[in-house]
Design a protein around this motif. Sequence first.
Motif, PDB file in Angstrom:
ATOM      1  N   PRO A  39     121.390  40.230  42.569  1.00  0.00           N
ATOM      2  CA  PRO A  39     121.536  38.827  42.165  1.00  0.00           C
ATOM      3  C   PRO A  39     120.460  37.848  42.617  1.00  0.00           C
ATOM      4  O   PRO A  39     120.115  37.753  43.795  1.00  0.00           O
ATOM      5  CB  PRO A  39     122.901  38.445  42.764  1.00  0.00           C
ATOM      6  CG  PRO A  39     123.671  39.716  42.750  1.00  0.00           C
ATOM      7  CD  PRO A  39     122.656  40.758  43.123  1.00  0.00           C
ATOM      8  N   HIS A  84     122.550  40.500  48.150  1.00  0.00           N
ATOM      9  CA  HIS A  84     122.279  39.085  47.905  1.00  0.00           C
ATOM     10  C   HIS A  84     121.201  38.521  48.828  1.00  0.00           C
ATOM     11  O   HIS A  84     120.818  37.361  48.678  1.00  0.00           O
ATOM     12  CB  HIS A  84     123.558  38.269  48.046  1.00  0.00           C
ATOM     13  CG  HIS A  84     124.587  38.612  47.010  1.00  0.00           C
ATOM     14  ND1 HIS A  84     124.840  37.817  45.903  1.00  0.00           N
ATOM     15  CD2 HIS A  84     125.403  39.690  46.889  1.00  0.00           C
ATOM     16  CE1 HIS A  84     125.771  38.371  45.166  1.00  0.00           C
ATOM     17  NE2 HIS A  84     126.135  39.513  45.735  1.00  0.00           N
ATOM     18  N   HIS A 248     126.846  40.343  38.029  1.00  0.00           N
ATOM     19  CA  HIS A 248     127.196  41.325  39.053  1.00  0.00           C
ATOM     20  C   HIS A 248     127.625  42.627  38.382  1.00  0.00           C
ATOM     21  O   HIS A 248     128.686  43.188  38.640  1.00  0.00           O
ATOM     22  CB  HIS A 248     128.286  40.803  39.994  1.00  0.00           C
ATOM     23  CG  HIS A 248     128.169  41.361  41.385  1.00  0.00           C
ATOM     24  ND1 HIS A 248     128.603  42.618  41.716  1.00  0.00           N
ATOM     25  CD2 HIS A 248     127.633  40.843  42.516  1.00  0.00           C
ATOM     26  CE1 HIS A 248     128.365  42.848  43.005  1.00  0.00           C
ATOM     27  NE2 HIS A 248     127.760  41.780  43.509  1.00  0.00           N
TER      28      HIS A 248
END
Length: 298
Positions: A39, A84, A248
Amino acid sequence: MTLLNSPASDNALTLRFWGVRGSTPVCGPDYAEFGGCTPCLEVRCGQRLFLIDAGSGLFNCGQHHRTDLPKEIDLLFSHLHLDHVGGLPFFKPAVFDAERTINTYCGNLDGESAAAALERLYAPPLFPVTLDILPCRLQHHGFKAGESLTFPDGIRVDTVLLNHPQGSVGYRFDHGGKRLCVISDVEHTDPWPSPELMDFVAGADLLVYDGMFTDCEYPACRGWGHSTWQKGVELAHAAGVKALAIIHLHPAHTDAVLRAAEAEMQAEMPTAFIARERALIDVGTVGTPRPRVVARFA
């Protein structure tokens, strides 16, 4: 939603997907259409830049912009799981610029910033060097999810605490009469949707939502902190959301799997689509519900 083909106006609210995959990066011919980076989202309120998450997609963000990034960059973490934060040291050339400040914002640690967690991760034996050797200045800020962030230039970003192991933060951008909500990583609750989350995303022009699992996969993964596109559609319909983007994406879901899922989803919500890496979206523009990336590597 349509692709943006010209420079954004001051009232434009735009979103670019630099990484849409969850858990771990993937590559190969089966992932060419939707992409394999973890992400990273680029949000612009006019020309004002925000980045959400520092997954492996952050590398491509840096390579694309190179000379046109601002001297101060605001990086908003949803949370600090590896997928992340793993791209942070590779955000070149920004991290190699001694005149650059990267402000990080973390809201899932009860007010603590990301500093201590990142210092533990980016140090031997897990990483060969520490972040303090980077020429740029890293300035870490902590807040509590649910608070609004107000920046020195007056821009406000609203936040909400999400249901995810160790917590996660959702973000809401209101600009130029348009609303963008980014809700990942999140696991749906029972009953669904929750009143708090429904209120947070109400009337959004675009809702970005965690759809990692299929309905069949989810029962075996309950408690892992992720959701399904079906629950995203339920939330969107309940909250009067105009368009929905699923992110995601499961690392095992190939382009063929995702195209089939997208067709099912669009039968229920025609303005829903599965996010494609590098797609640039003009939020609030009426047009093609699924953006097509004509030149993926531009």
